[in-house]
Design a protein around this motif. Structure first.
Motif, PDB file in Angstrom:
ATOM      1  N   PHE A 173      19.806 -38.292 -89.829  1.00 47.82           N
ATOM      2  CA  PHE A 173      18.566 -37.927 -89.149  1.00 47.82           C
ATOM      3  C   PHE A 173      18.003 -36.618 -89.694  1.00 47.82           C
ATOM      4  N   THR A 174      18.880 -35.649 -89.996  1.00 45.47           N
ATOM      5  CA  THR A 174      18.408 -34.367 -90.518  1.00 45.47           C
ATOM      6  C   THR A 174      17.800 -34.537 -91.904  1.00 45.47           C
ATOM      7  N   ILE A 175      18.458 -35.299 -92.751  1.00 48.90           N
ATOM      8  CA  ILE A 175      17.907 -35.547 -94.083  1.00 48.90           C
ATOM      9  C   ILE A 175      16.586 -36.301 -93.984  1.00 48.90           C
ATOM     10  N   ALA A 176      16.510 -37.233 -93.031  1.00 55.27           N
ATOM     11  CA  ALA A 176      15.259 -37.981 -92.831  1.00 55.27           C
ATOM     12  C   ALA A 176      14.122 -37.053 -92.441  1.00 55.27           C
ATOM     13  N   GLN A 177      14.424 -36.014 -91.667  1.00 61.64           N
ATOM     14  CA  GLN A 177      13.396 -35.048 -91.270  1.00 61.64           C
ATOM     15  C   GLN A 177      12.844 -34.322 -92.491  1.00 61.64           C
ATOM     16  N   MET A 178      13.726 -33.933 -93.403  1.00 57.88           N
ATOM     17  CA  MET A 178      13.290 -33.239 -94.615  1.00 57.88           C
ATOM     18  C   MET A 178      12.464 -34.183 -95.503  1.00 57.88           C
ATOM     19  N   LYS A 179      12.892 -35.420 -95.578  1.00 54.77           N
ATOM     20  CA  LYS A 179      12.166 -36.392 -96.401  1.00 54.77           C
ATOM     21  C   LYS A 179      10.802 -36.701 -95.807  1.00 54.77           C
ATOM     22  N   ALA A 180      10.712 -36.674 -94.471  1.00 52.40           N
ATOM     23  CA  ALA A 180       9.428 -36.937 -93.820  1.00 52.40           C
ATOM     24  C   ALA A 180       8.397 -35.876 -94.180  1.00 52.40           C
ATOM     25  N   MET A 181       8.859 -34.651 -94.441  1.00 50.78           N
ATOM     26  CA  MET A 181       7.954 -33.570 -94.837  1.00 50.78           C
ATOM     27  C   MET A 181       7.651 -33.597 -96.331  1.00 50.78           C
ATOM     28  N   LYS A 182       8.273 -34.551 -97.028  1.00 46.51           N
ATOM     29  CA  LYS A 182       8.069 -34.728 -98.470  1.00 46.51           C
ATOM     30  C   LYS A 182       8.477 -33.485 -99.266  1.00 46.51           C
ATOM     31  N   ILE A 183       9.560 -32.862 -98.831  1.00 44.12           N
ATOM     32  CA  ILE A 183      10.045 -31.685 -99.550  1.00 44.12           C
ATOM     33  C   ILE A 183      11.422 -31.930-100.175  1.00 44.12           C
ATOM     34  N   TYR A 184      11.998 -33.110 -99.932  1.00 41.76           N
ATOM     35  CA  TYR A 184      13.365 -33.356-100.392  1.00 41.76           C
ATOM     36  C   TYR A 184      13.391 -33.832-101.838  1.00 41.76           C
ATOM     37  N   SER A 185      14.432 -33.445-102.541  1.00 37.36           N
ATOM     38  CA  SER A 185      14.563 -33.802-103.946  1.00 37.36           C
ATOM     39  C   SER A 185      14.781 -35.305-104.114  1.00 37.36           C
ATOM     40  N   SER A 186      14.187 -35.853-105.158  1.00 35.85           N
ATOM     41  CA  SER A 186      14.400 -37.263-105.477  1.00 35.85           C
ATOM     42  C   SER A 186      15.476 -37.436-106.531  1.00 35.85           C
ATOM     43  N   GLY A 187      16.081 -36.340-106.963  1.00 34.99           N
ATOM     44  CA  GLY A 187      17.150 -36.414-107.953  1.00 34.99           C
ATOM     45  C   GLY A 187      16.617 -36.693-109.344  1.00 34.99           C
ATOM     46  N   GLY A 188      17.487 -37.263-110.181  1.00 35.76           N
ATOM     47  CA  GLY A 188      17.076 -37.624-111.529  1.00 35.76           C
ATOM     48  C   GLY A 188      16.975 -36.450-112.471  1.00 35.76           C
ATOM     49  N   ASP A 189      17.578 -35.316-112.114  1.00 34.65           N
ATOM     50  CA  ASP A 189      17.493 -34.113-112.935  1.00 34.65           C
ATOM     51  C   ASP A 189      18.873 -33.480-112.983  1.00 34.65           C
ATOM     52  N   GLU A 190      19.142 -32.766-114.060  1.00 33.88           N
ATOM     53  CA  GLU A 190      20.424 -32.057-114.154  1.00 33.88           C
ATOM     54  C   GLU A 190      20.591 -31.100-112.987  1.00 33.88           C
ATOM     55  N   TYR A 191      19.469 -30.499-112.554  1.00 30.40           N
ATOM     56  CA  TYR A 191      19.471 -29.610-111.401  1.00 30.40           C
ATOM     57  C   TYR A 191      18.538 -30.191-110.348  1.00 30.40           C
ATOM     58  N   PRO A 192      19.062 -30.986-109.413  1.00 34.42           N
ATOM     59  CA  PRO A 192      18.191 -31.621-108.424  1.00 34.42           C
ATOM     60  C   PRO A 192      17.459 -30.620-107.551  1.00 34.42           C
ATOM     61  N   ASN A 193      18.046 -29.445-107.323  1.00 39.49           N
ATOM     62  CA  ASN A 193      17.329 -28.381-106.620  1.00 39.49           C
ATOM     63  C   ASN A 193      16.947 -27.312-107.637  1.00 39.49           C
TER      64      ASN A 193
END
Length: 367
Positions: A173-193
């Protein structure tokens, strides 16, 4: 002057960073096997600990280590302020799911999910007779805990204070909250953050979890890790609940207050809050430019490595600053693309934290 005493910043960093990659949860850096064992051993050491959330267990373990390293073991009069942005997130979500499916919940639900749960259990575990305080000021929580400790010390209401934050937000649920704000990383990078990368074209926030605790006293001591020579705080008016102004006015005010009369050229580095979002990182950088002009200190952050640990993040930034002072080594960003100009020495480092609601705190720590 307030000191961070006696090897006393103890961190239990879950650093189990999760982001969505092809619909799967990917582990970047899991809790070490030794720490996993310690958490499980603590949970089953007493029957009443079985009902505690990971955020409480992390805080207990980190606090035990902190007072041991600081040499506070024979003193039970210290105060405690350990905050959390989210509190007992995992337990709350599990208990709520049970209620939705059965219409009932167990007797431990309420006491085990209150925010005051964290400091109260730490006080119980350490047999402390001093005040214990818990609070939430979102992502600046742990630095506000240090501010509270300083206030109690300066008022003469306590001689020592245990301060910090604990967070265990790696829940659906917490991760879903971050994704709802469209601020969460989609990955696919050596440094996802890519926290602190001002050239990024997408938001890259990644969650982490853990606890960070420090022991603070007034005065000077041989075993001090560092000194807090300045502190500042501010809140800005918001247009909505998660906004930060484009020039991060709250951070400008908190940095100015923390710096005080210190000449700007004496600030060697800044540990930025830098959550890994486009707007958040750029607003903080703009605020720093407003204060320092073209002569910027070295800038860094640790969230590319630890993830964003919400209420714990500020104390982990303090830890990074203290480590740089101890080892006289500037730790930069791995993806900046520019060589880091290392200061001849590191003596004064500014640490920032800011959370939802525009609550900013800055600490000036010195060698």
């Amino acid at each position: 002057m307030v000191l961070l005493s006696g090897k006393a910043i103890s961190t239990l960093k879950q650093i189990y960073m999760i982001w969505r990659w092809g619909g799967q949860a990917v582990s970047v850096a899991a809790l070490s096997e030794n720490l996993k064992h310690e958490v499980e051993a603590l949970k089953h050491s007493e029957h009443k600990y079985i009902h505690l959330d990971d955020s409480v267990l992390y805080a207990i373990l980190a606090s035990r280590k902190a007072i041991e390293q600081a040499g506070w073991g024979n003193d039970s009069t210290f105060g405690i302020n350990i905050g959390s942005s989210r509190g007992a997130t995992g337990l709350f979500e599990n208990n709520h799911s049970e209620f939705i499916s059965t219409g009932k919940t167990n007797v431990h639900t309420s006491p085990a999910t209150t925010l005051g749960n964290i400091s109260s259990w730490v006080a119980h575990d350490l047999n402390s007779s001093g005040p214990d305080i818990s609070h939430s000021i979102t992502c600046s929580t742990s630095l506000h805990a240090i501010l509270n400790g300083i206030a109690w010390l300066n008022a003469g209401m306590a001689d020592k204070f245990l301060a910090g934050g604990s967070e265990a937000p790696l829940t659906p649920f917490t991760i879903a909250q971050m994704k709802a704000m469209k601020i969460y990383s989609s990955g696919g990078d050596e440094y996802p953050n890519r926290a602190g990368d001002l050239s990024k074209t997408k938001n890259t926030l990644v969650l982490g979890e853990g606890a960070g605790i420090t022991c603070i006293e007034v005065g000077k001591a041989e075993n001090a890790l560092a000194y807090i020579s300045g502190y500042g705080y501010a809140t800005e008016l918001l247009s909505h609940g998660v906004s930060l102004s484009a020039e991060a006015e709250c951070l400008q005010k908190s940095m100015k207050m923390a710096i005080g009369d210190t000449p700007l050229h004496e600030i060697d580095a800044i540990v930025m809050h830098a959550p890994g979002t486009i707007k958040g990182d750029n607003a903080e950088f703009t605020a720093i430019q407003k204060i320092f002009g073209a002569n910027l200190p070295q800038l860094t952050t640790n969230k590319w490595k630890t993830g964003h640990t919400f209420g714990t993040s500020g104390i982990l930034s303090v830890e990074l600053g203290v480590l740089m002072l101890q080892h006289q080594t500037f730790i930069g960003l791995p993806f900046s693309g520019e060589p880091h100009t290392k200061p001849a020495s590191l003596k004064k480092i500014l640490v920032n934290a800011v959370g939802f609601g525009g609550n900013a705190v800055s600490l000036l720590i010195t060698k």
